[in-house]
Enzyme design. Structure first.
Site, PDB file in Angstrom:
ATOM      1  CG  HIS A 120      -1.945  -1.077   1.221  1.00  0.00           C
ATOM      2  ND1 HIS A 120      -2.761  -1.339   0.145  1.00  0.00           N
ATOM      3  CD2 HIS A 120      -2.258  -2.006   2.178  1.00  0.00           C
ATOM      4  CE1 HIS A 120      -3.541  -2.379   0.429  1.00  0.00           C
ATOM      5  NE2 HIS A 120      -3.243  -2.807   1.646  1.00  0.00           N
ATOM      6  CG  ASP A 161      -2.945  -8.423   0.643  1.00  0.00           C
ATOM      7  OD1 ASP A 161      -2.199  -8.786   1.565  1.00  0.00           O
ATOM      8  OD2 ASP A 161      -3.962  -7.698   0.829  1.00  0.00           O
ATOM      9  CG  HIS A 163      -6.776  -5.256   1.696  1.00  0.00           C
ATOM     10  ND1 HIS A 163      -6.258  -6.178   2.587  1.00  0.00           N
ATOM     11  CD2 HIS A 163      -7.939  -4.812   2.226  1.00  0.00           C
ATOM     12  CE1 HIS A 163      -7.078  -6.285   3.619  1.00  0.00           C
ATOM     13  NE2 HIS A 163      -8.110  -5.472   3.423  1.00  0.00           N
ATOM     14  CG  ASP A 247      -5.025  -9.996   3.483  1.00  0.00           C
ATOM     15  OD1 ASP A 247      -4.816 -10.518   2.369  1.00  0.00           O
ATOM     16  OD2 ASP A 247      -4.857  -8.780   3.698  1.00  0.00           O
TER      17      ASP A 247
HETATM   18 ZN   LIG Z   1      -4.340  -7.152   2.685  1.00  0.00          ZN
END
Ligand SMILES: [Zn+2]
Length: 332
Positions: A120, A161, A163, A247
């Site tokens: 991120h 991931d 996200h 995740d």
């Molecule tokens: Zn994540």
């Protein structure tokens, strides 16, 4: 097949003062899972010189993080810096570089089991419209991609991931030699990663987003078959960088995704013909105990087992839209 983990206890020194989901225990869980597989013979990485951070981040951002290193503080409501963060972050870059170098030299899979996570983190901190840095400090996977490009001319990054890897996308946005394919849950943090985000001028089509519906499970296998594998086969990178987050595993409860060992084993097995530099991202509980080992075992087995999938209507529609958009640049 060659396999090693690149790991340093320095990664445990980036630590919160009170409970925080991104904590040193995560790595200890991953270490235990690898020990259970009989795959624990780590290589110790060295920190990179500070200038290396500038290959992917701005001077202002690097100085901001370094300046916070003396005491514990928060960069934003999600993301902390502790006295051990700086050394851990430079060593995470060292591990990411080493993963790429060893992968190119010896083939096989090299896992940079690092903290703090990175996908991120954009050039100057938060990327695109994200409200925070989402636990990340410096972008390890993007640094790995830059090293891979320097050594082999081009690179393909896969981020699975849960996200969107918005920092990775932002840093690689204008780079036509870096293909970034990102599968993630749509409409959650960091609120980016839609199919029409395809790369900057001159790099159109090199950024491929697969924004999967809420509650997706092994629908990810369908997206993998329809998007990831054809692009890989056409692009033919000398190595693949994986931004590996676990995740999305059922029971991680950070998102609504319901991935199982089936997806991670399948993903690993289909990548087994490529040298792989795997950079650790998210994954907080059961994903580390089950998803991570399934991915590694799948890769090392090298056996691609056809998995019957029946994607949801929403997943079918998503993948169809993605193929329509990227079909302008890829034979898909
Ligand atoms: Zn994540």
């Amino acid at each position: 097949m060659a396999f090693s983990v690149i790991y340093s206890p320095v990664f445990l020194e980036h630590k919160p003062e009170n409970y925080h989901p991104e904590n040193p225990e995560r790595l200890l869980r991953a270490v235990q899972a690898l020990k259970n597989l009989g795959l624990w013979d780590p290589i110790e990485p060295q920190p990179v010189p500070e200038e290396e951070l500038l290959r992917v981040h701005s001077k202002e951002y690097v100085e901001l993080v370094r300046g916070r290193g003396g005491a514990f503080s928060y960069l934003d409501p999600d993301t902390y810096v502790s006295p051990g963060t700086w050394e851990a972050a430079l060593t995470a870059f060292g591990a990411s570089r080493l993963a790429v170098e060893l992968t190119l030299e010896r083939k096989g899979l090299y896992l940079a089991l690092v903290r703090p996570p990175g996908h991120h983190a954009g050039k100057s901190g938060r990327a695109f419209n994200a409200p925070t840095l989402g636990f990340c400090i410096f972008n390890n996977a993007t640094y790995a991609a830059k090293v891979a490009e320097e050594l082999s001319g081009k690179v393909l990054v896969i981020d699975f991931d849960a996200h969107h890897g918005n920092g990775t996308q932002e840093i690689l946005w204008d780079d036509p030699n870096a293909v970034h394919i990102d599968l993630h849950e749509h409409d959650i943090y960091p609120w980016s990663g839609y199919e029409h985000e395809v790369g900057g001028k001159g790099a159109e089509g090199t950024k491929i987003n697969v924004p999967m519906p809420h509650y997706s499970g092994d629908d990810f296998i369908y997206a993998w078959n329809e998007v990831v594998l054809p692009v890989l086969a056409e692009f033919k990178p000398r190595l693949v960088v994986v931004s590996a987050g676990f995740d999305g595993f059922l029971g991680e409860n950070l998102t609504t995704l319901r991935l199982s060992e089936l997806f991670f084993a399948y993903a690993g097995s289909t990548l087994s013909r490529y040298p792989l530099a795997v950079i650790f991202e998210g994954g907080y509980s059961v994903g580390l105990e089950k998803g991570l080992p399934a991915f590694i075992k799948g890769y090392l087995s090298g056996e691609i087992r056809e998995v019957p999938v029946s994607p949801s209507y929403e997943a079918l529609r998503t993948v169809t839209r993605v193929r329509e958009v990227i079909g302008q640049w890829w034979d898909i």
